[in-house]
Design a protein around this motif. Structure first.
Motif, PDB file in Angstrom:
ATOM      1  N   PHE A 178     -11.420  -1.899  -4.571  1.00  0.00           N
ATOM      2  CA  PHE A 178     -12.013  -1.972  -3.236  1.00  0.00           C
ATOM      3  C   PHE A 178     -11.280  -1.080  -2.243  1.00  0.00           C
ATOM      4  N   LEU A 179      -9.957  -1.133  -2.257  1.00  0.00           N
ATOM      5  CA  LEU A 179      -9.170  -0.334  -1.314  1.00  0.00           C
ATOM      6  C   LEU A 179      -9.442   1.155  -1.483  1.00  0.00           C
ATOM      7  N   LEU A 227       0.838  -1.198   0.000  1.00  0.00           N
ATOM      8  CA  LEU A 227       0.000   0.000   0.000  1.00  0.00           C
ATOM      9  C   LEU A 227       0.873   1.248   0.000  1.00  0.00           C
ATOM     10  N   ALA A 228       0.485   2.241  -0.775  1.00  0.00           N
ATOM     11  CA  ALA A 228       1.256   3.473  -0.891  1.00  0.00           C
ATOM     12  C   ALA A 228       1.029   4.361   0.326  1.00  0.00           C
ATOM     13  N   ASN A 229       2.125   4.703   1.012  1.00  0.00           N
ATOM     14  CA  ASN A 229       2.069   5.647   2.146  1.00  0.00           C
ATOM     15  C   ASN A 229       0.960   5.280   3.129  1.00  0.00           C
ATOM     16  N   PHE A 230       0.955   4.035   3.555  1.00  0.00           N
ATOM     17  CA  PHE A 230      -0.207   3.490   4.258  1.00  0.00           C
ATOM     18  C   PHE A 230      -0.588   4.260   5.517  1.00  0.00           C
ATOM     19  N   PHE A 231       0.330   4.388   6.480  1.00  0.00           N
ATOM     20  CA  PHE A 231      -0.047   4.958   7.769  1.00  0.00           C
ATOM     21  C   PHE A 231      -0.518   6.405   7.657  1.00  0.00           C
ATOM     22  N   VAL A 232       0.078   7.171   6.767  1.00  0.00           N
ATOM     23  CA  VAL A 232      -0.351   8.571   6.637  1.00  0.00           C
ATOM     24  C   VAL A 232      -1.582   8.707   5.756  1.00  0.00           C
ATOM     25  N   SER A 233      -2.049   7.606   5.152  1.00  0.00           N
ATOM     26  CA  SER A 233      -3.232   7.649   4.287  1.00  0.00           C
ATOM     27  C   SER A 233      -4.487   7.132   4.981  1.00  0.00           C
ATOM     28  N   ILE A 234      -4.355   6.585   6.179  1.00  0.00           N
ATOM     29  CA  ILE A 234      -5.513   6.021   6.880  1.00  0.00           C
ATOM     30  C   ILE A 234      -6.522   7.124   7.191  1.00  0.00           C
ATOM     31  N   ALA A 288     -12.176   2.568  -2.894  1.00  0.00           N
ATOM     32  CA  ALA A 288     -13.565   2.923  -2.627  1.00  0.00           C
ATOM     33  C   ALA A 288     -13.929   2.800  -1.152  1.00  0.00           C
ATOM     34  N   ARG A 289     -13.432   1.761  -0.486  1.00  0.00           N
ATOM     35  CA  ARG A 289     -13.853   1.503   0.897  1.00  0.00           C
ATOM     36  C   ARG A 289     -12.916   2.098   1.929  1.00  0.00           C
ATOM     37  N   LEU A 290     -11.593   2.028   1.682  1.00  0.00           N
ATOM     38  CA  LEU A 290     -10.625   2.442   2.694  1.00  0.00           C
ATOM     39  C   LEU A 290      -9.835   3.684   2.309  1.00  0.00           C
ATOM     40  N   CYS A 291     -10.043   4.186   1.102  1.00  0.00           N
ATOM     41  CA  CYS A 291      -9.376   5.419   0.654  1.00  0.00           C
ATOM     42  C   CYS A 291      -7.855   5.291   0.628  1.00  0.00           C
ATOM     43  N   VAL A 292      -7.352   4.108   0.333  1.00  0.00           N
ATOM     44  CA  VAL A 292      -5.911   3.908   0.192  1.00  0.00           C
ATOM     45  C   VAL A 292      -5.637   3.290  -1.178  1.00  0.00           C
ATOM     46  N   ARG A 293      -4.406   3.460  -1.646  1.00  0.00           N
ATOM     47  CA  ARG A 293      -4.038   2.997  -2.978  1.00  0.00           C
ATOM     48  C   ARG A 293      -2.903   1.984  -2.912  1.00  0.00           C
ATOM     49  N   LEU A 294      -2.867   1.117  -3.905  1.00  0.00           N
ATOM     50  CA  LEU A 294      -1.729   0.225  -4.061  1.00  0.00           C
ATOM     51  C   LEU A 294      -0.542   1.008  -4.605  1.00  0.00           C
ATOM     52  N   ASN A 295       0.647   0.622  -4.158  1.00  0.00           N
ATOM     53  CA  ASN A 295       1.866   1.180  -4.720  1.00  0.00           C
ATOM     54  C   ASN A 295       2.229   0.328  -5.935  1.00  0.00           C
ATOM     55  N   GLU A 296       1.845   0.796  -7.099  1.00  0.00           N
ATOM     56  CA  GLU A 296       2.028  -0.013  -8.312  1.00  0.00           C
ATOM     57  C   GLU A 296       3.499  -0.234  -8.631  1.00  0.00           C
ATOM     58  N   HIS A 297       4.381   0.628  -8.117  1.00  0.00           N
ATOM     59  CA  HIS A 297       5.809   0.449  -8.365  1.00  0.00           C
ATOM     60  C   HIS A 297       6.355  -0.761  -7.601  1.00  0.00           C
ATOM     61  N   LYS A 298       5.634  -1.198  -6.579  1.00  0.00           N
ATOM     62  CA  LYS A 298       6.090  -2.343  -5.789  1.00  0.00           C
ATOM     63  C   LYS A 298       5.228  -3.586  -6.014  1.00  0.00           C
ATOM     64  N   THR A 299       4.320  -3.527  -6.969  1.00  0.00           N
ATOM     65  CA  THR A 299       3.492  -4.684  -7.290  1.00  0.00           C
ATOM     66  C   THR A 299       4.296  -5.659  -8.146  1.00  0.00           C
ATOM     67  N   ILE A 300       4.306  -6.914  -7.730  1.00  0.00           N
ATOM     68  CA  ILE A 300       5.098  -7.940  -8.430  1.00  0.00           C
ATOM     69  C   ILE A 300       4.187  -9.112  -8.776  1.00  0.00           C
ATOM     70  N   LEU A 301       4.226  -9.554 -10.021  1.00  0.00           N
ATOM     71  CA  LEU A 301       3.532 -10.757 -10.468  1.00  0.00           C
ATOM     72  C   LEU A 301       4.523 -11.588 -11.253  1.00  0.00           C
ATOM     73  N   ALA A 341     -10.772  -5.320   6.748  1.00  0.00           N
ATOM     74  CA  ALA A 341     -11.715  -5.247   5.631  1.00  0.00           C
ATOM     75  C   ALA A 341     -11.091  -5.801   4.355  1.00  0.00           C
ATOM     76  N   LEU A 342      -9.795  -5.539   4.145  1.00  0.00           N
ATOM     77  CA  LEU A 342      -9.073  -6.100   2.999  1.00  0.00           C
ATOM     78  C   LEU A 342      -9.008  -7.619   3.109  1.00  0.00           C
ATOM     79  N   ASP A 343      -8.667  -8.122   4.301  1.00  0.00           N
ATOM     80  CA  ASP A 343      -8.558  -9.570   4.502  1.00  0.00           C
ATOM     81  C   ASP A 343      -9.884 -10.264   4.208  1.00  0.00           C
ATOM     82  N   GLN A 344     -10.975  -9.691   4.717  1.00  0.00           N
ATOM     83  CA  GLN A 344     -12.286 -10.303   4.509  1.00  0.00           C
ATOM     84  C   GLN A 344     -12.657 -10.290   3.026  1.00  0.00           C
ATOM     85  N   ARG A 345     -12.296  -9.214   2.348  1.00  0.00           N
ATOM     86  CA  ARG A 345     -12.555  -9.135   0.901  1.00  0.00           C
ATOM     87  C   ARG A 345     -11.759 -10.215   0.165  1.00  0.00           C
TER      88      ARG A 345
END
Length: 334
Positions: A229-230, A103-110, A232-245, A188-192
């Protein structure tokens, strides 16, 4: 101590309790970030609150939620992910892929208004509702002492500073309450992930999480669902620069461990940092620090080479090391 506790007790009972002054400082390893330390009496309140309301939340957490939960630290997370990898690959005999997200800048984005809703949904007692709100909504920026070189704050990127966030965003890194609140937020993320995305193989440690699946297309669909979902529901974004598949066989780097076919080892950066710190530590700290790193490296089954590197440094500092390379003893020189 007794007098201070009694005063604190009275303030809590009559509703006059207000959090006090915080201490802010900057750490630079592994990267620069702000840390906010609450006043000691406020930390007593954080433990009081957590001990009271924590269990009711943690009982509903999924087993794959790790960090800041008793017996669910980094070793638990690494072992659980390794077990899931062995399961989906049938002991490394079948191919599979993993999706690792951050998650991008998680703690300051909560968003504290969203978090408040999640907390109060399970807290019915008026006193504990009030105390939860008092701790959650307290803004440490209104009264704090900065310790260290004032210029060090410039090492922290502006978008990662709590100082620069609106009043309704951000939790102070460094408090027990923040760690617990973050787990409630991401439940909420875990349940999703478990019940809507229906991920059979999923592990989360704070804001880092991993999905496993045989199909990269399924993982791409899961990524799209979770990202939407993140936001819309939690107002946080994924850090796409750190997403690995990528295929699991290339190795999964998670919570300081690297899991590859038939082996789990400690991340290179962690090993190198430990060796460097022991080599440069003051003489009085070598014994305790080295034993701490022996314990850390020993959590990974494939750790003999790493422990041998550390042992050579420890011996060079004048200390003895046992035959199993798991413990050091105080020497006569350093």
């Amino acid at each position: 101590m007794e007098h201070n506790l009694r005063d604190l007790y009275d303030e809590l009972l009559d509703g006059s309790y207000r959090p006090g002054r915080s201490i802010c400082f900057v750490i630079t390893r592994p990267k620069a970030r702000e840390v906010w330390a609450a006043d000691f009496r406020d930390r007593v309140v954080h433990h009081l609150l957590y001990n009271r309301i924590g269990p009711r939340f943690e009982r509903s957490f999924v087993a794959d939620s790790c960090a800041c939960i008793k017996e669910r630290g980094t070793l638990y997370a690494a072992q659980r992910l390794e077990a899931k990898i062995r399961s989906i690959t049938q002991n490394w005999t079948r191919p599979a892929h993993y999706l690792k997200c951050d998650l991008a800048n998680f703690f300051v984005s909560i968003d504290k208004t969203v978090l408040s809703e999640l907390l109060l949904a399970k807290i019915s007692d008026p006193f504990w509702q009030w105390l939860t709100g008092a701790v959650l909504m307290h803004d440490p920026r209104t009264d704090f002492e900065f310790r260290g070189d004032p210029a060090s704050i410039d090492l922290v990127p502006a978008h990662k500073r709590l100082m620069n966030q609106p009043a309704h965003l951000g939790l102070p890194i460094g408090n027990l309450s923040s760690q617990f609140f973050a787990n409630v937020y991401l439940d909420a993320l875990d349940q999703r992930a478990k019940h809507i995305v229906r991920a059979r193989h999923y592990v989360r440690y704070v804001d880092d999480f991993v999905f496993l699946h045989e199909s990269p297309d399924w993982l791409n669909a899961a990524h799209a669902d979770i990202a939407a979902f993140l936001l819309a529901r939690l107002c946080v974004r994924l850090n796409e620069h750190k997403t690995i598949l990528q295929p699991i066989e290339r190795g999964v780097d998670f919570v300081g461990h690297v899991i590859k076919p038939w082996r789990r080892s400690t991340r290179r950066r962690t090993v190198n940092e430990g060796v460097r710190r022991v080599a440069n530590a003051p003489a009085v700290d070598v014994h305790v620090m080295a034993n701490s790193y022996f314990g850390l490296y020993g959590q990974a089954p494939a750790s003999h080479h790493d422990r041998a590197r550390l042992a050579n440094v420890v011996r060079g500092r004048g200390h003895a090391v046992n035959h199993g390379l798991t413990k050091t003893y105080r020497g006569t020189r350093s």
